[in-house]
Enzyme design. Sequence first.
Site, PDB file in Angstrom:
ATOM      1  N   LYS A 112      23.558 -30.655  17.631  1.00  0.00           N
ATOM      2  CA  LYS A 112      24.406 -30.521  19.009  1.00  0.00           C
ATOM      3  C   LYS A 112      25.305 -30.059  18.120  1.00  0.00           C
ATOM      4  CE  LYS A 112      22.012 -31.748  22.358  1.00  0.00           C
ATOM      5  NZ  LYS A 112      20.967 -32.100  22.434  1.00  0.00           N
TER       6      LYS A 112
HETATM    7  C1  LIG Z   1      19.341 -32.069  22.918  1.00  0.00           C
HETATM    8  C2  LIG Z   1      18.567 -32.070  21.719  1.00  0.00           C
HETATM    9  C3  LIG Z   1      17.178 -31.273  22.262  1.00  0.00           C
HETATM   10  C4  LIG Z   1      17.483 -30.574  23.309  1.00  0.00           C
HETATM   11  O1  LIG Z   1      17.797 -29.971  23.411  1.00  0.00           O
HETATM   12  P1  LIG Z   1      18.146 -28.616  24.851  1.00  0.00           P
HETATM   13  O2  LIG Z   1      18.905 -27.344  24.117  1.00  0.00           O
HETATM   14  O3  LIG Z   1      18.766 -29.471  25.560  1.00  0.00           O
HETATM   15  O4  LIG Z   1      16.847 -27.974  25.162  1.00  0.00           O
HETATM   16  C5  LIG Z   1      15.966 -31.996  20.998  1.00  0.00           C
HETATM   17  N1  LIG Z   1      16.186 -32.605  20.370  1.00  0.00           N
HETATM   18  C6  LIG Z   1      17.569 -33.355  20.038  1.00  0.00           C
HETATM   19  C7  LIG Z   1      17.098 -34.575  18.558  1.00  0.00           C
HETATM   20  C8  LIG Z   1      18.805 -33.261  21.203  1.00  0.00           C
HETATM   21  O5  LIG Z   1      19.172 -33.480  20.854  1.00  0.00           O
END
Ligand SMILES: *Cc1c(COP(=O)(O)O)cnc(C)c1O
Length: 495
Positions: A112
Amino acid sequence: MEKKYQSTRNKTIQFSASQAILSGLSPDGGLFVLPNLDDVNLDVSTVLDKDYQEIASLVINQFFNEFSENDIKKCVKEAYTNTFSDEKITPLKKVGDDYVLELFHGSTCSFKDVALSLLPKLVNLSAKTQHNTNKRLILTATSGDTGKAALEGFKNDPLVDMIVYYPNNGVSTIQEKQMQTQDGGNVSVVSINGNFDDAQSNVKRLFHDEELVALLKDHHIEFSSANSVNIGRLIPQVVYYFASYAELVNMDEIKLGEKIDYIVPTGNFGNILAGYYAQQMGLPINKLICASNENNVLYDFLKTGEYDTNREFKKTSSPSMDILISSNLERMLFHLSGGDAGYVADLMTQLKTTGKFKISDELLKTIQETFGTGYATDKQVAEQIDKVYNEKGYLLDPHTAVASYVLENSPEKKEKTVILSTASPYKFVQEVSKDIPDLAIDSAQDEFKLIDELEEKTNVYAPSQLKDLKHAPILHNQVIDIDEMKDIIIKQVGE
Ligand SMILES: *Cc1c(COP(=O)(O)O)cnc(C)c1O
């Protein structure tokens, strides 16, 4: 020509990029999309000699050409200078016959950070472009990682206030510590008695709550979003698909033009949708494989065409993927139905009223040409973490392990495949140390002792920002009921 964004549910709602980024969600509840993806192109042969920042500027230019190239370059530079612990930003590692794209070297140790390092700059640039001097109130529902990454991105931004809602007992201990210790005068963090879907649905609803919108207006504040429903959050994620492909060519692992697969541990469908955008821009991608945990609603959908959320919500060892209502699926349905906003609006109404919808066989076939799928249970995830560590010396976090397991057990695997690694294993240190019995770590210990011991025994570097949490004071520890989510906003605005 300036590219306009429209709602997935109504083609008459058209916003400029800056308006779409500031709003987050479309007023009708839809998501903003570029109606015609033929308008965005990037020839990967032209980026082979470019660094991450240069590739990022080129990608962003394609989607957000309302901004000047110079302004975009400035935003990108601020976002990715001295903010990641690896100079490549998203380094690619060869692990066995596959490749792991490490997306977790930012300030909060999950993927993120890649987008949320840039989003705040895009929000401020958008406000400037719109001559909009209002303050933003950013509401964020988080399954664990978005919250912290957004808090770091927006803290102490004078034009932004922020409230993060996370599910009580629904995130890892380290994730919770990260949020509870967040500094910055403009941020609130609360945990809710509910799961991520409750948080996300209510945030979407509160965006359109008339009383709140009026209250905010009186205070010259507008809502915005840092979740992947915001197009400004999604597009920066397209960049690492190009960067990783270029790196594979440069490493002589693939030939320019050779098609490869990407496998993505998926929750809200944002990360994998960014891969679809990369493919539509011309990146040679064969399949995008959606890897689910036991909340395998997307797996069932991609196999049968029926999306059915009427099932038990499971708490798994990969909590950031504990989601039943995947927001960005709506964007995929829009694009692959040929931009049929009426059809998408109808499906979304069905989802809201019955908790499910079914698409046509024809559309399912089209989707399956690009999107593969598989899922892993918690037991399989635990075994995969153990196996990959013992056989290849690589430490997977549980989310990445979902993808690794699905890939290894996929009968269709033909192409070279990149696994998107979405979090540092140290964010889930209890789970990871328990899963590798040979390390003989007592996983009942305090999480910071676990981090030290796991690092010592594996020699895999543990990020200092996680170790430092040990001494950080707890600043937020409020637990609220779902119906109090609105009160928190009223309180924050009133202050
Ligand atoms: C948010 C997240 C996901 C999922 O990603 P999306 O874009 O919501 O599909 C997978 N793994 C981790 C560690 C995350 O923080």
